[in-house]
Every structure is written in structure tokens, then in C-alpha cells.
Design a protein around this motif. Structure first.
Motif, PDB file in Angstrom:
ATOM      1  N   GLN A 163     -12.634  29.840  12.271  1.00  0.00           N
ATOM      2  CA  GLN A 163     -12.918  28.554  11.647  1.00  0.00           C
ATOM      3  C   GLN A 163     -13.714  28.708  10.354  1.00  0.00           C
ATOM      4  O   GLN A 163     -13.400  28.064   9.357  1.00  0.00           O
ATOM      5  N   ASP A 164     -14.731  29.576  10.336  1.00  0.00           N
ATOM      6  CA  ASP A 164     -15.553  29.705   9.127  1.00  0.00           C
ATOM      7  C   ASP A 164     -14.753  30.300   7.970  1.00  0.00           C
ATOM      8  O   ASP A 164     -14.911  29.896   6.819  1.00  0.00           O
ATOM      9  N   ILE A 165     -13.853  31.218   8.277  1.00  0.00           N
ATOM     10  CA  ILE A 165     -13.007  31.816   7.236  1.00  0.00           C
ATOM     11  C   ILE A 165     -11.983  30.784   6.759  1.00  0.00           C
ATOM     12  O   ILE A 165     -11.714  30.657   5.563  1.00  0.00           O
ATOM     13  N   ALA A 166     -11.415  30.031   7.693  1.00  0.00           N
ATOM     14  CA  ALA A 166     -10.448  28.986   7.325  1.00  0.00           C
ATOM     15  C   ALA A 166     -11.109  27.962   6.408  1.00  0.00           C
ATOM     16  O   ALA A 166     -10.519  27.541   5.413  1.00  0.00           O
ATOM     17  N   GLU A 167     -12.344  27.585   6.722  1.00  0.00           N
ATOM     18  CA  GLU A 167     -13.028  26.603   5.882  1.00  0.00           C
ATOM     19  C   GLU A 167     -13.304  27.161   4.491  1.00  0.00           C
ATOM     20  O   GLU A 167     -13.124  26.469   3.491  1.00  0.00           O
ATOM     21  N   ALA A 168     -13.714  28.430   4.417  1.00  0.00           N
ATOM     22  CA  ALA A 168     -14.000  29.035   3.110  1.00  0.00           C
ATOM     23  C   ALA A 168     -12.736  29.139   2.256  1.00  0.00           C
ATOM     24  O   ALA A 168     -12.770  28.925   1.047  1.00  0.00           O
ATOM     25  N   ALA A 169     -11.616  29.454   2.893  1.00  0.00           N
ATOM     26  CA  ALA A 169     -10.372  29.658   2.142  1.00  0.00           C
ATOM     27  C   ALA A 169      -9.565  28.387   1.951  1.00  0.00           C
ATOM     28  O   ALA A 169      -8.959  28.188   0.905  1.00  0.00           O
ATOM     29  N   PHE A 170      -9.547  27.536   2.955  1.00  0.00           N
ATOM     30  CA  PHE A 170      -8.680  26.363   2.926  1.00  0.00           C
ATOM     31  C   PHE A 170      -9.443  25.043   2.838  1.00  0.00           C
ATOM     32  O   PHE A 170      -8.854  23.980   2.957  1.00  0.00           O
ATOM     33  N   GLY A 171     -10.737  25.111   2.624  1.00  0.00           N
ATOM     34  CA  GLY A 171     -11.547  23.911   2.528  1.00  0.00           C
ATOM     35  C   GLY A 171     -11.443  23.235   1.171  1.00  0.00           C
ATOM     36  O   GLY A 171     -12.188  22.311   0.869  1.00  0.00           O
ATOM     37  N   ARG A 172     -10.537  23.718   0.374  1.00  0.00           N
ATOM     38  CA  ARG A 172     -10.297  23.114  -0.935  1.00  0.00           C
ATOM     39  C   ARG A 172      -8.801  23.214  -1.228  1.00  0.00           C
ATOM     40  O   ARG A 172      -8.126  24.132  -0.775  1.00  0.00           O
ATOM     41  N   GLU A 173      -8.325  22.251  -1.981  1.00  0.00           N
ATOM     42  CA  GLU A 173      -6.950  22.279  -2.474  1.00  0.00           C
ATOM     43  C   GLU A 173      -7.023  22.519  -3.969  1.00  0.00           C
ATOM     44  O   GLU A 173      -7.854  21.935  -4.657  1.00  0.00           O
ATOM     45  N   SER A 174      -6.149  23.363  -4.453  1.00  0.00           N
ATOM     46  CA  SER A 174      -6.166  23.739  -5.866  1.00  0.00           C
ATOM     47  C   SER A 174      -4.897  23.264  -6.559  1.00  0.00           C
ATOM     48  O   SER A 174      -3.810  23.324  -5.980  1.00  0.00           O
ATOM     49  N   PHE A 175      -5.074  22.818  -7.800  1.00  0.00           N
ATOM     50  CA  PHE A 175      -3.961  22.280  -8.570  1.00  0.00           C
ATOM     51  C   PHE A 175      -4.044  22.739 -10.018  1.00  0.00           C
ATOM     52  O   PHE A 175      -5.132  23.017 -10.535  1.00  0.00           O
ATOM     53  N   ILE A 176      -2.904  22.772 -10.648  1.00  0.00           N
ATOM     54  CA  ILE A 176      -2.799  23.034 -12.077  1.00  0.00           C
ATOM     55  C   ILE A 176      -2.391  21.705 -12.720  1.00  0.00           C
ATOM     56  O   ILE A 176      -1.334  21.159 -12.392  1.00  0.00           O
TER      57      ILE A 176
END
Length: 149
Positions: free
Chosen positions: A115-128
Motif C-alpha cells: 500500500q505505501d509503495i502504491a500510494e507513492a507511485a500511484f497517488g498522483r496522475e500525470s498529464f502532458i
């Protein structure tokens, strides 16, 4: 506002590339949409996840990035203009992903991400941000920046 896939990004699935190109043509033809975003994946986050999972002994894909994929990944990540914090809804997003059985099976390596790794990696959405008529400053943390009164 229109959001589509990054047709130049690392994930070159033909369906996503064609959908992106069609959406971008529709955006250009409409003349009425103020912002165009391409969804982006941060390769640096994926590399961190795979390292952690391997350390935990999980059976993860041993994908050696070919030079072209690595170049696309780095270029895509460098073009990111907008990052949206989604940690408050991340549990719901993960539930939805795991319910999509044809994409992520129950015993998939993806389900083993702590869960902590998922939050660090997927806790944001990135866009161009590929196009904008609002003049909203960059970088952004809100896709609606410049669109609200």
C-alpha cells in the motif's frame, strides 16, 4: 477539456495510439475545446515498484527496456506539465482496477504492490498539457486551472 492517451509515450498499444490520434484530430477540428491533455506514465515510478517487488520476492515481469521504449519513457516523463494528487481516491481506483479481471488477475504481481509503495507511485496522475487557450500557468496541479470563473 479533452484527455486522451499519449500517442508518443512508452505504452504503444495500437488501440491507445489510434484512439489518441483520433481524439487529437477531433480536438483540432472542434475549435471549441480549451485544453488538451495526454495521460502520462512515469517510468521512474514503475522502476521503483519493480525493484521493491523483486526485493519482496514477488514474481514480476523481467522486462528489459529496449532503447526506443526507454527513450519514449524519458521523453514522456520530461513533458509532464500537470500532476494531480489522487491519494484520497486511490483505494477506490485500486478496487476498480482489480475488478477489471481481464487486465489484472487476482494473483497478478500488480496486486502484490504494498500500500505505501502504491500510494507513492500511484497517488498522483500525470498529464502532458498539449494545448491550452486559457493561459493557465505551468506546472499545474488542477486540470480545470484556467477554466473556472
Amino acid at each position: 477539456m479533452l484527455i486522451t492517451y499519449d500517442d508518443q509515450g512508452v505504452y504503444q498499444h495500437p488501440d491507445h495510439v489510434h484512439a489518441s490520434r483520433s481524439a487529437q484530430k477531433a480536438f483540432a477540428a472542434s475549435g471549441s475545446v480549451a485544453k488538451l491533455y495526454l495521460s502520462a506514465m512515469r517510468g521512474s515510478d514503475w522502476r521503483k515498484i519493480w525493484e521493491v517487488l523483486r526485493e519482496l520476492g514477488a514474481d514480476v515481469p523481467d522486462r528489459e527496456e529496449d532503447p526506443d521504449s526507454r527513450r519514449r519513457a524519458l521523453a514522456s516523463e520530461a513533458r509532464i506539465t500537470t500532476t494531480v494528487d489522487i491519494r484520497s481516491v486511490l483505494p477506490r481506483k485500486r478496487e476498480a482496477l482489480f475488478a477489471h479481471g481481464s487486465q489484472i488477475g487476482g494473483e497478478s504481481w500488480f496486486s502484490k504492490i504494498p500500500q505505501d509503495i502504491a500510494e507513492a507511485a500511484f497517488g498522483r496522475e500525470s498529464f502532458i498539457r498539449a494545448s491550452d487557450t486559457t493561459g493557465a500557468p505551468l506546472p499545474e496541479d488542477d486540470l480545470f486551472a484556467g477554466l473556472r470563473p
